[in-house]
Scaffold this motif. Structure first.
Motif, mmCIF file in Angstrom:
data_model
loop_
_atom_site.group_PDB
_atom_site.id
_atom_site.type_symbol
_atom_site.label_atom_id
_atom_site.label_comp_id
_atom_site.label_asym_id
_atom_site.label_seq_id
_atom_site.Cartn_x
_atom_site.Cartn_y
_atom_site.Cartn_z
ATOM 1 N N PHE A 162 -74.703 41.693 52.799
ATOM 2 C CA PHE A 162 -73.769 42.412 53.673
ATOM 3 C C PHE A 162 -74.474 42.683 54.999
ATOM 4 N N ALA A 163 -73.796 42.361 56.092
ATOM 5 C CA ALA A 163 -74.370 42.552 57.425
ATOM 6 C C ALA A 163 -73.238 42.877 58.394
ATOM 7 N N PRO A 164 -73.549 43.378 59.582
ATOM 8 C CA PRO A 164 -72.491 43.628 60.568
ATOM 9 C C PRO A 164 -71.716 42.344 60.861
ATOM 10 N N HIS A 165 -70.423 42.476 61.137
ATOM 11 C CA HIS A 165 -69.600 41.285 61.346
ATOM 12 C C HIS A 165 -70.097 40.427 62.510
ATOM 13 N N THR A 166 -70.787 41.058 63.457
ATOM 14 C CA THR A 166 -71.309 40.311 64.601
ATOM 15 C C THR A 166 -72.480 39.398 64.222
ATOM 16 N N ASP A 167 -73.068 39.631 63.054
ATOM 17 C CA ASP A 167 -74.209 38.821 62.600
ATOM 18 C C ASP A 167 -73.803 37.751 61.589
ATOM 19 N N TYR A 168 -72.497 37.495 61.456
ATOM 20 C CA TYR A 168 -72.018 36.566 60.430
ATOM 21 C C TYR A 168 -72.671 35.184 60.546
ATOM 22 N N PHE A 169 -72.550 34.555 61.707
ATOM 23 C CA PHE A 169 -73.069 33.196 61.864
ATOM 24 C C PHE A 169 -74.591 33.164 61.853
ATOM 25 N N LYS A 170 -75.206 34.194 62.405
ATOM 26 C CA LYS A 170 -76.668 34.263 62.400
ATOM 27 C C LYS A 170 -77.188 34.376 60.969
ATOM 28 N N ALA A 171 -76.524 35.188 60.144
ATOM 29 C CA ALA A 171 -76.938 35.356 58.746
ATOM 30 C C ALA A 171 -76.720 34.073 57.950
ATOM 31 N N LYS A 172 -75.585 33.443 58.163
ATOM 32 C CA LYS A 172 -75.269 32.204 57.431
ATOM 33 C C LYS A 172 -76.268 31.105 57.777
ATOM 34 N N THR A 173 -76.597 30.996 59.056
ATOM 35 C CA THR A 173 -77.564 29.979 59.495
ATOM 36 C C THR A 173 -78.948 30.258 58.923
ATOM 37 N N ALA A 174 -79.352 31.524 58.913
ATOM 38 C CA ALA A 174 -80.673 31.893 58.384
ATOM 39 C C ALA A 174 -80.803 31.531 56.905
ATOM 40 N N LEU A 175 -79.757 31.759 56.146
ATOM 41 C CA LEU A 175 -79.796 31.465 54.706
ATOM 42 C C LEU A 175 -79.810 29.962 54.440
ATOM 43 N N THR A 176 -79.018 29.207 55.180
ATOM 44 C CA THR A 176 -79.010 27.749 54.976
ATOM 45 C C THR A 176 -80.317 27.119 55.442
ATOM 46 N N ASP A 177 -80.911 27.675 56.482
ATOM 47 C CA ASP A 177 -82.226 27.184 56.925
ATOM 48 C C ASP A 177 -83.292 27.449 55.865
ATOM 49 N N ALA A 178 -83.166 28.571 55.174
ATOM 50 C CA ALA A 178 -84.174 28.962 54.181
ATOM 51 C C ALA A 178 -83.981 28.261 52.838
ATOM 52 N N PHE A 179 -82.731 28.058 52.437
ATOM 53 C CA PHE A 179 -82.460 27.538 51.093
ATOM 54 C C PHE A 179 -81.810 26.156 51.083
ATOM 55 N N GLY A 180 -81.577 25.574 52.246
ATOM 56 C CA GLY A 180 -80.879 24.291 52.293
ATOM 57 C C GLY A 180 -79.379 24.514 52.236
ATOM 58 N N GLU A 181 -78.643 23.445 52.007
ATOM 59 C CA GLU A 181 -77.186 23.530 51.963
ATOM 60 C C GLU A 181 -76.748 24.455 50.826
ATOM 61 N N ILE A 182 -75.953 25.466 51.151
ATOM 62 C CA ILE A 182 -75.512 26.452 50.159
ATOM 63 C C ILE A 182 -73.997 26.369 50.000
ATOM 64 N N ASP A 183 -73.555 26.379 48.755
ATOM 65 C CA ASP A 183 -72.120 26.458 48.478
ATOM 66 C C ASP A 183 -71.776 27.941 48.321
ATOM 67 N N PHE A 184 -71.393 28.569 49.414
ATOM 68 C CA PHE A 184 -71.110 30.001 49.390
ATOM 69 C C PHE A 184 -69.844 30.278 48.582
ATOM 70 N N GLU A 185 -69.965 31.186 47.629
ATOM 71 C CA GLU A 185 -68.788 31.605 46.861
ATOM 72 C C GLU A 185 -67.871 32.458 47.730
ATOM 73 N N VAL A 186 -68.477 33.258 48.585
ATOM 74 C CA VAL A 186 -67.740 34.063 49.561
ATOM 75 C C VAL A 186 -68.503 33.987 50.878
ATOM 76 N N ALA A 187 -67.806 33.675 51.951
ATOM 77 C CA ALA A 187 -68.388 33.670 53.295
ATOM 78 C C ALA A 187 -67.289 34.148 54.227
ATOM 79 N N GLU A 188 -67.190 35.449 54.378
ATOM 80 C CA GLU A 188 -66.061 36.033 55.100
ATOM 81 C C GLU A 188 -66.488 37.267 55.883
ATOM 82 N N ILE A 189 -65.598 37.682 56.768
ATOM 83 C CA ILE A 189 -65.722 38.976 57.437
ATOM 84 C C ILE A 189 -64.582 39.840 56.921
ATOM 85 N N GLN A 190 -64.912 41.007 56.400
ATOM 86 C CA GLN A 190 -63.913 41.881 55.805
ATOM 87 C C GLN A 190 -64.149 43.329 56.224
#
Length: 238
Positions: free
Chosen positions: A171-199
């Motif tokens: 969970f992160a601020p909505h403004t960090d959505y793309f930054k967080a997603k990019t950081a995780l894929t860079d660290a773990f490779g291609e990820i099949d996110f079960e949930v990737a949303e802003i709510q």
């Protein structure tokens, strides 16, 4: 789960058996996003994320392509976002996000859902301050520390991270959505996110009694039946 969030796909499946309505909601949102930010998903990150979510929710490619082609044409409907807030059955807090080409009609339709179920629609900001506008990323994994380190190295302001039964939830601020997603894929490779949303995530939940449950379900169903309604967020604990 320490923090309650709602999966769009599950919510839609529970409240509407009409796939065409789900496709229509996505089509409208993709059209507005493409028209506002550009047709190229590589340059319009919001559009790219929306397309990914639509595909995960099994929206056909032709629905997505038609919405983008419509935006390419220039004219068309002039949709604008509208947000309504209030209190639902059991005094739970509710936020209703819409895309509308007729704000007066949409307000009347949403207000009718509130009044017909003995609920109270409020003014702008009446309950939003009791929700966190958060980016939510959920994926398979168990190395919570590695995920947190990758996010912190990318300067993501993580508000919460949980690891449960082989699944990591960030969970992160909505403004960090793309930054967080990019950081995780860079660290773990291609990820099949079960949930990737802003709510909107409620800071506190309100239990809905068995007595109030039928009215709550009616209320949510009425809102989901409205073409202009895109998302419903609430603090109800069922």
């Amino acid at each position: 789960m320490g923090r309650a969030y709602q999966n769009r796909k599950e919510s839609m499946a529970k409240t509407s058996d009409n796939k065409a309505k789900v496709y229509s909601k996505y089509g409208r949102e993709i059209y507005v996003c493409a028209k506002a930010g550009g047709l190229d998903p590589d340059g319009n990150l919001a559009l790219r994320g929306l397309i990914e979510r639509a595909k995960k929710d099994q929206v056909p490619s032709h629905v997505i392509d038609k919405a983008i082609d419509k935006a390419k044409g220039g004219g068309g409907e002039d949709f604008s976002p509208a947000r309504y807030e209030g209190f639902g059955p059991g005094n739970c807090m509710v936020i209703v996000d819409c895309l509308t080409d007729n704000p007066n009609r949409t307000f009347g339709d949403v207000r009718n859902c509130f009044t017909k179920t003995k609920c109270k629609i409020g003014t702008s900001g009446s309950v939003a301050h009791m929700f966190d506008h958060s980016a939510i990323l959920v994926f398979k994994g168990d190395d919570e520390e590695a995920a947190l380190e990758a996010l912190m190295m990318a300067d993501v302001d993580v508000t919460d991270i949980e690891s449960e039964e082989g699944t990591i939830s960030v969970f992160a601020p909505h403004t960090d959505y793309f930054k967080a997603k990019t950081a995780l894929t860079d660290a773990f490779g291609e990820i099949d996110f079960e949930v990737a949303e802003i709510q909107f995530i409620p800071q506190n939940t309100a239990p809905v009694s068995e007595e109030d449950l039928p009215m709550f379900e009616k209320f949510i169903n009425m809102l989901n039946d409205l073409d202009d309604v895109q998302n419903i967020y609430h603090s109800a604990e069922i």
